[in-house]
Design an enzyme around this catalytic site. Structure first.
Site, PDB file in Angstrom:
ATOM      1  N   TYR A   1      65.976  12.689 120.695  1.00 42.04           N
ATOM      2  CA  TYR A   1      65.425  14.040 120.753  1.00 42.04           C
ATOM      3  C   TYR A   1      63.910  14.013 120.697  1.00 42.04           C
ATOM      4  CZ  TYR A   1      64.415  14.151 115.699  1.00 42.04           C
ATOM      5  OH  TYR A   1      63.902  13.902 114.448  1.00 42.04           O
TER       6      TYR A   1
ATOM      7  N   LYS B   1      63.400   7.898 118.450  1.00 37.69           N
ATOM      8  CA  LYS B   1      63.646   9.213 117.841  1.00 37.69           C
ATOM      9  C   LYS B   1      65.113   9.589 118.060  1.00 37.69           C
ATOM     10  CE  LYS B   1      61.019  13.515 117.263  1.00 37.69           C
ATOM     11  NZ  LYS B   1      61.082  13.509 115.818  1.00 37.69           N
TER      12      LYS B   1
ATOM     13  N   GLU C   1      56.985   5.606 106.214  1.00 34.75           N
ATOM     14  CA  GLU C   1      56.633   6.972 106.641  1.00 34.75           C
ATOM     15  C   GLU C   1      57.385   7.947 105.754  1.00 34.75           C
ATOM     16  OE1 GLU C   1      58.136   7.897 110.588  1.00 34.75           O
ATOM     17  OE2 GLU C   1      59.932   6.714 110.266  1.00 34.75           O
TER      18      GLU C   1
ATOM     19  N   LEU D   1      58.312   6.033 113.067  1.00 40.32           N
ATOM     20  CA  LEU D   1      58.184   6.758 114.328  1.00 40.32           C
ATOM     21  C   LEU D   1      56.700   6.876 114.688  1.00 40.32           C
ATOM     22  CD1 LEU D   1      60.028   8.506 116.315  1.00 40.32           C
ATOM     23  CD2 LEU D   1      58.930  10.446 115.208  1.00 40.32           C
TER      24      LEU D   1
HETATM   25  N1  PMP Z   1      58.420  10.370 111.351  1.00 38.66           N
HETATM   26  C1  PMP Z   1      59.622  10.966 111.394  1.00 38.66           C
HETATM   27  C2  PMP Z   1      60.809  10.237 110.841  1.00 38.66           C
HETATM   28  C3  PMP Z   1      59.759  12.249 111.949  1.00 38.66           C
HETATM   29  O1  PMP Z   1      60.973  12.833 112.015  1.00 38.66           O
HETATM   30  C4  PMP Z   1      58.608  12.929 112.416  1.00 38.66           C
HETATM   31  C5  PMP Z   1      58.722  14.325 112.971  1.00 38.66           C
HETATM   32  N2  PMP Z   1      59.216  14.321 114.256  1.00 38.66           N
HETATM   33  C6  PMP Z   1      57.376  12.270 112.355  1.00 38.66           C
HETATM   34  C7  PMP Z   1      57.308  10.993 111.814  1.00 38.66           C
HETATM   35  C8  PMP Z   1      56.114  12.923 112.872  1.00 38.66           C
HETATM   36  O2  PMP Z   1      56.061  12.875 114.275  1.00 38.66           O
HETATM   37  P1  PMP Z   1      55.276  13.987 115.120  1.00 38.66           P
HETATM   38  O3  PMP Z   1      53.884  14.012 114.608  1.00 38.66           O
HETATM   39  O4  PMP Z   1      55.359  13.504 116.509  1.00 38.66           O
HETATM   40  O5  PMP Z   1      55.971  15.292 114.875  1.00 38.66           O
END
Ligand code: PMP
Length: 279
Positions: free
Chosen positions: A32, A144, A177, A201
């Protein structure tokens, strides 16, 4: 009424259904994206689509949607839902419906779904609280994937424990993270964030924050962050497309720094907000 996109058609949400044999339902066999929309405009669309492509190839799922096709689908979706302010677009692609079997074959028709979702609307300006937890997820966190059960359990655990918003995760003594965000710390006047790897991610907001700090002349080090450094940090931030940059003012019930959003956060957040309005 909310209009969604499903497999080539724009239809009311209530009419959007997928098969119980969909591999997304049976195996979480899908990926996603969440793309923020500011003032009606998709923010950092090429970066999000690139990450979607990487996630798709990470699970060997080929999809015949290029950037132009996505752009026209998403523009139409925003149009039909009359989105002119801030919102998000959620995209989900699964390997499609097939007789239940762990093995998959080529030739399935992927399920492609997109909907508009309101922005979280959480006011982070006073800071949020987080807990520290062992990272219990798999080793392909750069994909993701819709297999979010560990993230769901971790976030719920954080909320149930002490009303925290986020679980900051650590593996082998090093921060990876958040359960749904990336992590930054300020220590000895330098901003640090863990380097990209299969354990986190590659957040689009993370990359933008690294870029903005770089442009402002201050270094942002992409270096391993030990748990010990997290606990000593003057500031901790989490970043995501839906939250932006959120200062963490309490970790496991203890104040971070002086327990208030810090000056480096304020400066970086001002740059981020300015960038958002001008792009
Ligand atoms: N890490 C994880 C596990 C996430 O689910 C998200 C949110 N999508 C992020 C980091 C942050 O990514 P982004 O800045 O692209 O929203």
């Amino acid at each position: 009424m909310s209009t969604v996109y499903l497999n080539g058609r724009f239809i009311p949400l209530e009419q959007a259904t997928v098969s119980v044999l969909d591999r997304g339902f049976n195996f979480a066999d899908g990926v996603y994206e969440i793309i923020p929309v500011f003032l009606g405009k998709l923010f950092r669309l090429p970066e999000h689509l690139k990450r979607l492509d990487n996630s798709l190839s990470g699970i060997s799922l080929s999809l015949d949607y290029d950037g132009r096709k996505w752009r026209s689908v998403l523009d139409e979706l925003l149009n039909l839902n009359r989105v002119s302010g801030d919102s998000t677009v959620y995209i989900q692609v699964t390997r499609g419906a097939a007789e239940r079997n762990h093995f998959y074959q080529s030739g399935y028709t992927p399920t492609v779904f997109a909907m508009c979702k309101p922005l979280s609307g959480l006011d982070v300006s006073m800071g949020i609280s987080a807990i520290l937890h062992e990272d219990i997820r798999w080793e392909y966190c750069n994909i993701k994937s819709v297999a979010l059960l560990p993230n769901v359990l971790l976030k719920q655990y954080a909320r149930d424990k002490d009303g925290s918003h986020e679980a900051i995760l650590s593996r082998d003594g090093y921060v990876t993270e958040g359960a749904s965000s990336n992590v930054f710390i300020v220590l000895d006047n330098t901003v640090r964030t863990p380097p990209k790897s299969n354990r986190l991610l590659p957040g689009i907001t993370r990359d933008l924050v690294v870029e903005l700090i770089g442009k402002s002349g201050g270094p942002c080090l992409e270096v391993p962050v030990a748990e010990k450094e997290l606990l000593q940090a003057d500031e901790i931030w989490i970043t995501s497309s839906t939250l932006g940059i959120a200062p963490v003012v309490r970790l496991d019930g203890r104040p971070v720094g002086d327990g208030k959003p810090g000056p480096v956060w304020r400066d970086t957040n001002d740059r981020y907000q300015a960038f958002k309005t001008n792009n």
